[in-house]
Design a protein around this motif. Structure first.
Motif, PDB file in Angstrom:
ATOM      1  N   PHE A   2     -14.713  65.698 -32.041  1.00 36.60           N
ATOM      2  CA  PHE A   2     -14.082  66.995 -32.270  1.00 36.60           C
ATOM      3  C   PHE A   2     -13.738  67.637 -30.928  1.00 36.60           C
ATOM      4  N   HIS A  45     -10.712  66.016 -29.075  1.00 35.02           N
ATOM      5  CA  HIS A  45      -9.374  66.338 -29.565  1.00 35.02           C
ATOM      6  C   HIS A  45      -9.083  67.827 -29.534  1.00 35.02           C
ATOM      7  N   VAL A  46     -10.072  68.594 -29.950  1.00 33.39           N
ATOM      8  CA  VAL A  46      -9.871  70.038 -30.023  1.00 33.39           C
ATOM      9  C   VAL A  46      -9.603  70.655 -28.663  1.00 33.39           C
ATOM     10  N   ALA A  49      -5.884  69.540 -27.421  1.00 39.08           N
ATOM     11  CA  ALA A  49      -4.601  69.696 -28.087  1.00 39.08           C
ATOM     12  C   ALA A  49      -4.444  70.963 -28.897  1.00 39.08           C
ATOM     13  N   MET A  50      -5.526  71.593 -29.271  1.00 43.95           N
ATOM     14  CA  MET A  50      -5.349  72.654 -30.242  1.00 43.95           C
ATOM     15  C   MET A  50      -5.017  74.000 -29.630  1.00 43.95           C
TER      16      MET A  50
END
Lengths: 402, 318
Positions: free
Chosen positions: A122, A125-126, A129-130
């Motif tokens: 988590f 990626h978080v 990109a978020m």
């Protein structure tokens, strides 16, 4: 050319005295350019300025005529503007992922905790990109930069209004989130064991958990909770720093500059933002309205340049000229009305920057913008000024210093 | 021709730097599509106040509901909070519980702080709209959905969320939704991307950046719309004449009564801007392998139905 000495308005004083200037506004109004121009002017006035953009599209790089700005502050050359600039200018862009990684490395406590976070899916990626994580990281970065002894002024460029508001609210949001029972009461008891079944979830808070499962999925919650649990050791630090930023944004040594273009829409947004700042107790400095079109009727050539003769002009050319004049007059007057409305609604410092001859995307252009905002540079260090000639001369003939 | 290509799919996403006029271009595209008899939905995301499109078309403000503001043209202002609430309603179906959930502080804080959730919700809603069918005929509710995506930097983050979410949580409802959304965004048959720019350095640079990243993420940019172009108002000979007269410092009035010196000043500014327009148009043509539509800079006092209609005409002629 001789210029009238300009009185130092609130914006100029802020640039001399504040330690943090936050430049906000909706998209495409020239925030990045304005922030960079502040940096140039501040450096010429003798300050050690860092211009930092948190906008992920890396526009500052173009503004400064650089293709790539590293994540670390980089010293820029002012050689084209002044022979011996009184201050210095640094620039950087915020790399969300790297800031997050460094934060983890610094505050994770133990090697095991560090590894647990950096290897969490988590997190991987978080953090990269978020949307939204930019604001958290910008907040952390601001705190770090404000304490950096290399700079006495940090000029922070922000993403377009909607997200700039996110940025302002990030400290409060994070504190609110970390305070919530969602972590301690809701997730932890069930997830700490590493296993989760719906059977467990029938106890306290079970109904809510079952519902969450229905629309987000247990897997999602599990990943999320692992992510949160991995951060457990860092919560107190997060909260402490969030509270610091909260204070920093409201301190007298910080200031907010709202940038707009002379259109009704962006001025309305600037006004909205202004009110939010006031509500939040954050110190406002000035509005800057970029690229204001001159009313052609008011900027004819100076009298002495006119011959007074009226040439014969072919009807086709006369018609086209009349139309172009009418178009630009409509534009200029509609802009002026929009600005006047803002002044009625917010009786504050407002600086109008005329549209320049060319697009601004290098040091020289930035110096021109700075001059349009602040007038010519008068260094605060008179001795140096006398020795090397005035900085304003240097500004006007950058070729000489090359 | 280019317009046909742009309107050929069911979903059209607009992106570009802030301030390039995405809402205006989107409204004009929606108008052009509705003129062709299409049922069009123009989606704006979390605009600060009222939906721009409705304002441009002279219609009263619309909120979070699909509203037909002219025949065949619907607009919708998607607020992530409302979408999330709708999702909860849809899943829970028990009024008392729904209220308990959406009114609880935990829910609000979670929604505000969970990264990417809002974006995912909004994209999920757009997917639902794309899939919506009329009751008995099974015809799509909308022939075309045009999405005004957030400005580039964040716009791209916005479009990247489904990929990130499905990588972070490979199974479960969130992951399967994210994968479905990703499938829709990457489907060359269903989704097209249009990049909007204006003839200025930074907008052009960002258009190129966005194109690269969109292609890298597996999406399909189909056209570039260059808004705010200053088009030639004078012939070459007239331009030379203007520059000559301006430097001669002439005075007096034109036959129309307009002051000559001011008109020359305005004309010089126009010529400079037109040159910049040409320069950046050429640069974009060289940099991006996309068909280009140019739209003129307008000099209306306010963006209104007349201006939008004019831009729609231009889109149709492209």
């Amino acid at each position: 050319m001789k210029r009238r000495p300009q009185p130092r308005g609130p914006l100029a004083s802020a640039l001399d005295d504040k330690n943090i200037l936050i430049v906000c506004g909706s998209g495409g109004v020239g925030k990045t350019t304005t922030a960079a121009a502040f940096g140039v002017h501040g450096a010429l006035r003798g300050r050690r300025v860092l211009v930092c953009t948190i906008d992920p599209s890396r526009r500052l790089a173009t503004s400064l005529g650089l293709d790539h700005l590293p994540d670390k502050p980089r010293l820029l050359s002012l050689a084209r503007l002044a022979q011996e600039p009184a201050g210095s200018l640094w620039a950087m862009t915020l790399d969300t992922k790297r800031t997050f990684d460094r934060l983890v490395e610094r505050y994770a406590g133990s090697e095991a905790a560090r590894k647990r976070i950096l290897e969490n899916r988590f997190y991987q990626h978080v953090s990269a990109a978020m949307a939204g994580s930019h604001e958290y990281m910008a907040m952390e970065k601001l705190l770090e930069l404000a304490a950096d002894p290399r700079f006495d002024l940090v000029v922070l460029d922000t993403p377009p209004t909607r997200h700039a508001l996110d940025f302002l609210e990030a400290p409060d949001r994070l504190m609110g989130f970390l305070d919530t029972s969602i972590l301690k009461w809701f997730l932890k008891p069930y997830f700490a064991a590493g296993r989760l079944t719906l059977k467990v979830a029938t106890r306290t808070g079970g109904v809510a958990l079952r519902l969450v499962d229905r629309f987000l999925g247990l897997q999602f919650l599990q990943e999320l909770s692992e992510f949160f649990l991995a951060f457990e050791a860092m919560y107190d630090g997060f909260k402490e720093r969030a509270a610091k930023v909260h204070g920093l944004l409201r301190s007298a040594s910080s200031g907010f500059v709202l940038v707009a273009s002379p259109s009704r829409q962006t001025l309305d947004e600037a006004l909205y933002f202004y009110r939010r700042l006031r509500e939040g107790g954050m110190p406002f400095v000035s509005f800057v309205v970029n690229r204001v079109h001159a009313d052609p009727d008011e900027e004819r050539a100076p009298k002495r340049q006119r011959t007074g003769s009226t040439p014969r002009i072919a009807p086709a050319l006369s018609d086209a000229l009349t139309q172009v004049l009418a178009d630009q007059t409509v534009l200029a007057r509609s802009e002026r009305r929009a600005v006047a409305r803002l002044q009625v609604d917010a009786d504050e410092s407002l600086v109008l920057v005329p549209e320049l001859e060319a697009d601004v995307h290098d040091m020289k252009g930035l110096a021109q913008v700075a001059e349009a905002i602040f007038g010519t540079v008068e260094s605060r260090l008179p001795r140096q000024t006398r020795r090397h000639g005035t900085s304003s001369e240097a500004l006007e003939s950058p070729a000489r210093t090359r | 021709m280019i317009l046909d290509e742009l309107l050929a799919r069911r979903l059209l996403i607009l992106s570009g730097k802030g301030g390039v006029g995405k809402s205006v271009v989107g409204t004009a595209l929606a108008t052009a599509a509705s003129r062709r008899g299409k049922h069009v939905l123009f989606v704006e995301i979390d605009t600060p106040r009222v939906a721009e499109a409705a304002r441009y078309l002279g219609s009263p403000p619309v909120g979070g509901k699909e509203t037909e503001i002219s025949p065949g043209l619907f607009t919708l202002n998607l607020s992530p909070a409302l979408v999330m609430e709708e999702y909860v309603r849809h899943t829970v179906r028990l009024e008392l519980l729904i209220r308990k959930i959406v009114e609880s502080p935990v829910y609000h804080r979670f929604l505000a702080a969970a990264p990417g959730l809002k974006e995912l919700m909004v994209l999920g809603k757009i997917m639902t709209l794309e899939e919506a069918r009329e009751g008995w005929s099974r015809r799509p509710r909308y022939d075309l959905i045009i999405v005004d995506a957030p400005a580039t930097g964040h716009g791209l983050a916005f479009l990247k969320v489904p990929a990130a979410a499905s990588a972070a949580v490979p199974v479960g409802p969130v992951a399967s939704n994210a994968k479905k959304i990703l499938g829709l965004l990457r489907d060359p048959e269903r989704t097209a991307l249009a990049i909007v720019a204006i003839p200025e350095e930074m907008a052009v640079v960002e258009a190129a950046e966005f194109h690269k990243m969109a292609v890298d993420t597996g999406m399909h940019p189909r056209a570039l719309v260059l808004n705010g172009c200053h088009e030639a108002r004078f012939t070459k000979a007239q331009e030379a004449e203007i520059l000559r007269l301006a430097s001669a410092g002439v005075d007096g009035r034109l036959p129309s009564g307009a002051p000559l010196a001011a008109a020359l000043q305005a004309a010089r500014r126009h010529i400079r801007r037109r040159k910049l327009t040409r320069f950046y148009t050429q640069r974009l043509r060289r940099a991006l392998p996309l068909p280009l539509i140019t739209l003129p800079q307008l000099f209306h006092d306010e963006m209104g139905p007349k201006a939008i209609s004019l831009l729609a005409d231009r889109l149709e002629a492209a």
